[in-house]
Scaffold this motif. Structure first.
Motif, short mmCIF file in Angstrom:
data_model
loop_
_atom_site.label_atom_id
_atom_site.label_comp_id
_atom_site.label_asym_id
_atom_site.label_seq_id
_atom_site.Cartn_x
_atom_site.Cartn_y
_atom_site.Cartn_z
N PRO A 147 0.67 -1.20 0.06
CA PRO A 147 0.01 0.11 0.06
C PRO A 147 0.72 1.44 -0.14
O PRO A 147 1.84 1.23 0.42
N ARG A 148 0.23 2.30 -0.68
CA ARG A 148 0.79 3.70 -0.60
C ARG A 148 -0.31 4.68 -0.80
O ARG A 148 -1.18 4.44 -1.49
N LEU B 232 2.37 -11.07 -5.61
CA LEU B 232 1.74 -12.02 -4.60
C LEU B 232 2.51 -13.29 -3.95
O LEU B 232 2.17 -13.96 -3.48
N GLY B 233 3.72 -13.44 -4.85
CA GLY B 233 4.44 -14.66 -4.57
C GLY B 233 3.88 -15.87 -5.40
O GLY B 233 4.35 -17.00 -4.89
N ILE B 234 3.15 -15.99 -6.30
CA ILE B 234 2.48 -17.05 -7.09
C ILE B 234 2.77 -16.81 -8.28
O ILE B 234 2.29 -15.86 -9.04
N ALA B 235 3.23 -17.97 -8.93
CA ALA B 235 3.51 -17.97 -10.47
C ALA B 235 2.21 -17.75 -11.09
O ALA B 235 1.22 -18.12 -10.88
N ALA C 85 -10.24 -16.08 -7.26
CA ALA C 85 -9.77 -16.40 -5.94
C ALA C 85 -8.57 -15.57 -5.62
O ALA C 85 -8.38 -15.28 -4.26
N GLY C 86 -7.59 -15.31 -6.50
CA GLY C 86 -6.48 -14.53 -6.23
C GLY C 86 -6.91 -13.01 -5.85
O GLY C 86 -6.28 -12.44 -4.97
N VAL D 156 -8.67 -9.26 0.61
CA VAL D 156 -8.89 -9.49 2.02
C VAL D 156 -7.35 -9.24 2.68
O VAL D 156 -7.38 -8.86 3.85
N ASN D 157 -6.32 -9.32 2.18
CA ASN D 157 -5.08 -9.08 2.63
C ASN D 157 -4.50 -7.71 2.72
O ASN D 157 -3.65 -7.54 3.50
N SER D 158 -5.56 -7.06 2.16
CA SER D 158 -5.05 -5.37 2.34
C SER D 158 -5.86 -4.85 3.13
O SER D 158 -7.25 -4.99 3.14
#
Length: 305
Positions: free
Chosen positions: A17-18, A40-43, A131-132, A138-140
């Motif tokens: 975030p910024r 997100l660290g997902i290929a 889903a991604g 949700v994570n923000s």
């Protein structure tokens, strides 16, 4: 109406975030989300299959949002057709620009669509799969605050461009909101009694994972179901589990239908059944909703009684 002056507008790129600018709105929380799968660290190749139609994607977003609210002890939001119209229109504005940004007319849009509105909010995002994007919201913290915020209704609008999914959520609070959450999609269910809920969640576990549910997982999903989520919404979460993806993730639609018959029904698919479910999937029925149909079929109910 009470006014909130200069709330923070937050943009999240690769979930970092910024603060980018400020504006004056009526009780509106603006948050934007740009999802980079690598950030997100997902290929990219690991993204879940995208629903074939935007209507199905909107339903999945809606069900996952209300499942998240249920986890937080919040009532489900009603589906609002007018807000959905606005959300679809805004996603269509963003998509050709290959970027995401907020409307400057949220208050006016909401007043037109929900005349008795008291609070409004907007989440926007871009990514590959439902889903991604949901996980990133949700994570923000800013986006999650809208997800579980003090609202009564929501509209969801999805646009596809190439392999990208653009989504807009328009939230509103209104004293004239529907008293109950209307059905959205064929598998959204009315309230059911506890015994039926427990049996249906047990069957979902057996169909999806070929095992009985662990006690804590079973209790949790029963509570989510009672909280307003549909079986289709719960199934969307199950589909994105590592356990399910490891078994079915790489299969074509035809291979998936065949394997579901073998694993869930313990038999080879009959020709009519194979043709029917493959046609439904090719028309946009999600894998999660296929699994719900199998788990709630008379054959599987009898098999697991």
């Amino acid at each position: 109406m009470e006014r909130q002056i200069a709330p923070k507008i937050e943009e999240v790129e690769a979930v970092r975030p910024r603060s980018v600018r400020k504006a004056q709105v009526l009780l509106a929380v603006f948050v934007a989300l740009a999802v980079s799968v690598f950030g997100l660290g997902i290929a990219e190749a690991a993204a879940a299959p995208r629903p074939a139609t935007t209507d199905n994607a909107e339903r999945d977003f809606f069900d996952m949002l209300n499942a998240e609210r249920a986890k937080a002890g919040k009532p489900g939001l009603a589906y609002d057709a007018n807000l959905t119209r606005d959300a679809r229109a805004w996603s269509a504005v963003m998509a050709p620009t290959n970027s995401i940004f907020h409307t400057k007319t949220l208050s006016a849009d909401t007043a037109r669509s929900v005349p008795s509105w008291q609070r409004a909010g907007e989440n926007v995002g871009r990514g590959w799969d439902v889903a991604g994007l949901h996980r990133a919201f949700v994570n923000s913290p800013g986006h999650y605050a809208n997800i579980v915020g003090d609202y009564t209704q929501v509209g969801v609008g999805v646009v596809y461009t190439g392999d990208r999914t653009y989504v807009t959520f328009r939230f509103a609070k209104s004293p004239s909101a529907p008293a109950t959450q209307p059905a959205i999609g064929a598998l959204s269910a009315p309230k059911i009694d506890s015994a039926n809920a427990q049996a249906q969640i047990r069957r979902l576990y057996l169909a999806f994972f070929l095992r009985e549910a662990d006690a804590s997982g079973h209790a949790y999903w029963v509570s989510v179901y009672h909280g307003g989520s549909s079986l289709g919404g719960i199934a969307s979460g199950f589909v994105n589990s590592a356990e399910f993806q490891g078994r079915y993730g790489s299969l074509s639609n035809a291979g998936f239908v065949t394997m579901v018959y073998r694993n869930v029904m313990n038999r080879e698919p009959d020709a009519a059944g194979q043709t029917y479910w493959l046609a439904k999937m090719n028309q946009g029925l999600s894998r999660g909703n296929v699994m719900v149909n199998f788990s709630e079929s008379a054959e599987f109910v009898a098999k697991t009684s």
